[in-house]
Design an enzyme around this catalytic site. Structure first.
Site, PDB file in Angstrom:
ATOM      1  N   ARG A 127       0.807  -1.222   0.000  1.00  0.00           N
ATOM      2  CA  ARG A 127       0.000   0.000   0.000  1.00  0.00           C
ATOM      3  C   ARG A 127       0.845   1.279   0.000  1.00  0.00           C
ATOM      4  O   ARG A 127       0.449   2.286   0.568  1.00  0.00           O
ATOM      5  CB  ARG A 127      -0.956   0.023   1.203  1.00  0.00           C
ATOM      6  CG  ARG A 127      -1.803  -1.229   1.359  1.00  0.00           C
ATOM      7  CD  ARG A 127      -2.762  -1.390   0.201  1.00  0.00           C
ATOM      8  NE  ARG A 127      -3.495  -2.651   0.286  1.00  0.00           N
ATOM      9  CZ  ARG A 127      -4.286  -3.133  -0.671  1.00  0.00           C
ATOM     10  NH1 ARG A 127      -4.437  -2.453  -1.781  1.00  0.00           N
ATOM     11  NH2 ARG A 127      -4.914  -4.276  -0.517  1.00  0.00           N
ATOM     12  N   TYR A 179      -4.297  -6.804 -11.357  1.00  0.00           N
ATOM     13  CA  TYR A 179      -3.730  -6.154 -12.537  1.00  0.00           C
ATOM     14  C   TYR A 179      -4.731  -5.492 -13.472  1.00  0.00           C
ATOM     15  O   TYR A 179      -4.334  -4.842 -14.435  1.00  0.00           O
ATOM     16  CB  TYR A 179      -2.860  -7.162 -13.296  1.00  0.00           C
ATOM     17  CG  TYR A 179      -1.673  -7.558 -12.454  1.00  0.00           C
ATOM     18  CD1 TYR A 179      -0.584  -6.708 -12.326  1.00  0.00           C
ATOM     19  CD2 TYR A 179      -1.664  -8.742 -11.725  1.00  0.00           C
ATOM     20  CE1 TYR A 179       0.498  -7.041 -11.524  1.00  0.00           C
ATOM     21  CE2 TYR A 179      -0.595  -9.077 -10.916  1.00  0.00           C
ATOM     22  CZ  TYR A 179       0.483  -8.220 -10.820  1.00  0.00           C
ATOM     23  OH  TYR A 179       1.541  -8.544 -10.019  1.00  0.00           O
ATOM     24  N   PHE A 201       6.198 -18.239 -17.216  1.00  0.00           N
ATOM     25  CA  PHE A 201       7.386 -17.405 -17.482  1.00  0.00           C
ATOM     26  C   PHE A 201       7.644 -16.514 -16.284  1.00  0.00           C
ATOM     27  O   PHE A 201       6.817 -16.389 -15.398  1.00  0.00           O
ATOM     28  CB  PHE A 201       7.216 -16.590 -18.757  1.00  0.00           C
ATOM     29  CG  PHE A 201       5.969 -15.729 -18.818  1.00  0.00           C
ATOM     30  CD1 PHE A 201       6.001 -14.414 -18.380  1.00  0.00           C
ATOM     31  CD2 PHE A 201       4.768 -16.241 -19.291  1.00  0.00           C
ATOM     32  CE1 PHE A 201       4.852 -13.620 -18.430  1.00  0.00           C
ATOM     33  CE2 PHE A 201       3.623 -15.450 -19.360  1.00  0.00           C
ATOM     34  CZ  PHE A 201       3.670 -14.152 -18.926  1.00  0.00           C
TER      35      PHE A 201
END
Length: 433
Positions: free
Chosen positions: A109, A142, A433
């Site tokens: 945060r 995201y 990945f």
């Protein structure tokens, strides 16, 4: 194929404090970065992985967050590398692959993730990357940066007794043969096969040499136990390699009766005959009672090849896999192909600004398309992450409209966009990945 490295860690939000410095690291700082990523992923620090990470290191692509008030301790990590992503139609676009993202639980945060992400995306766009990709450990991190889920891992578990084997009438590969190979041979044959295969599969990415080195045991990542797998390669009548299967079998017994599970780690086939031949091999291994594969394409026909398709049940790891963030709409939509002609106008909301605005997406009868700015009235409104989910064909416009993620502004807009963006093959990426 085993994942190449760690994935997404803890999220942060807000402003970076004056005591925190976010910057690119030098190669000499890999030891402290290595410790920080273990801490961020909540993994015991069992061994120094500096030398392994040195193989991957690229200046200007590895970021660290350092707390000046705590002696300059590294409290956040982030790295990226360039790769290629196959899009509908068989073309490949340059993308920025993001991985190794962590923030220590003591420093959440404070805007550390936001700072590292925005720096990386800006640099990627400047380099000419058409999009960015990542694999998210948590779903809700995201989207705020314009990413949307674009491919799924659609694994299966198969009870061999219930399955009854593959249907006898399935076509095999005439003149083909299967043989086991050593890890050294796999390291030579696998990359060329994967390069041929990945351009046939939307959503697939280019594999790093380090990934093959990890898979074959040539390189070992500290803290991870590597055991040599079985590797079977299929060759056609002319001797060309057309497929491979990499797997391990656990040593499990029910008293004196074998009760083993065969786990598939890598499976590539250039054609149906090759795939059938390889699966027949895997279904015939002695002592095996179950087959597990964590990541199959949503389109994979394997369940329908069984005499009893219900024997193939979902794998526990079935979930969203690759997340995508578009950075250049004209380049992205010009690269992919289209199954039907049409035109829709999209009102795209992108707080980061890369794809914000009103865009006309149109395709001709030849399958070529383009995306250009326009002042025409929009047919649909959506945000950048939702558009990313539609780009490879992993989602449909009607489904996202039903989820209130796409807003129809003109009657018929959803149907028109769906016809334009649908793909004949679901996107899939077998690799981490």
């Amino acid at each position: 194929m085993p994942a190449y490295g760690g994935q997404m860690g803890n999220d942060t939000h807000g402003r970076t404090g004056q005591d925190i410095e976010v910057r690119y690291i030098g190669e000499d700082e890999l030891p402290v970065w290595d410790r920080a990523i273990s801490r961020g992923f909540l993994r015991p620090y069992s061994a120094d992985a500096t030398e392994y990470r040195r193989r991957l290191f690229e200046p200007g692509r590895w970021q660290g967050a350092f707390d000046r008030s705590d002696g300059g301790r590294c409290v956040g990590t982030f790295r990226s590398f360039d790769t290629e992503l196959t899009v509908p139609g068989g073309a490949a676009i340059e993308v920025d692959a993001i991985t190794g993202v962590t923030v220590s639980s003591t420093h959440r945060r404070r805007g550390l993730l936001s700072g590292m992400m925005r720096r990386d995306l800006a640099a990627a766009r400047e380099r000419g990357s058409v999009a960015a990709i990542l694999i998210a450990s948590e779903y809700n991190i995201y989207g705020r940066y314009g990413f949307g889920p674009a491919t799924r891992a659609h694994g299966r578990q198969i009870d061999l007794a219930r399955a009854g084997g593959l249907r006898a009438e399935l076509p095999d590969s005439p003149g083909g043969r299967i043989g086991f190979v050593t890890m050294e041979e796999l390291g030579k044959l696998g990359p060329e096969l994967h390069e041929r295969w990945r351009l046939t599969q939307p959503g697939a990415i280019k594999r790093l040499p380090t990934g093959w080195q990890l898979a074959t045991g040539e390189v070992q990542s500290p803290g991870r136990v590597w055991q040599e797998p079985f590797a079977a390669v299929h060759r056609d009548a002319e001797g060309a390699v057309t497929g491979l299967a990499v797997y391990r079998v656990d040593d499990a017994w029910d008293g004196s009766c074998p009760n083993c599970t065969l786990t598939v780690y890598d499976f590539l086939a250039l054609d149906r005959g090759t795939a059938v031949a390889l699966w027949r091999l895997l279904f015939s291994v002695d002592w095996v009672r179950r087959i597990a594969v964590a990541n199959l394409s949503p389109d994979d026909a394997l369940p329908l090849w069984l005499n009893e398709p219900r024997a193939a049940t979902p794998h526990p790891e079935t979930a969203d896999h690759t997340w995508l963030r578009l950075l250049d709409l004209p380049a992205a939509f010009a690269a992919r192909g289209y199954a039907a002609p049409g035109r829709v106008v999209l009102q795209v909301d992108d707080p980061e600004g890369y794809v914000d605005g009103r865009w006309a997406l149109e395709a001709g009868a030849d399958g070529a398309g383009r995306c250009t700015p326009t002042e025409d009235e929009p047919d649909l409104a959506l945000d950048a992450g939702v558009l990313a989910s539609l780009y490879l064909g992993g989602e449909t416009v009607p489904r996202l409209a039903a989820a209130a993620l796409v807003t129809e502004l003109r009657p018929g807009g959803v149907a028109a966009a769906d016809l334009l963006l649908r793909t004949p093959l679901a996107p899939w990426n077998p690799d981490g990945f």
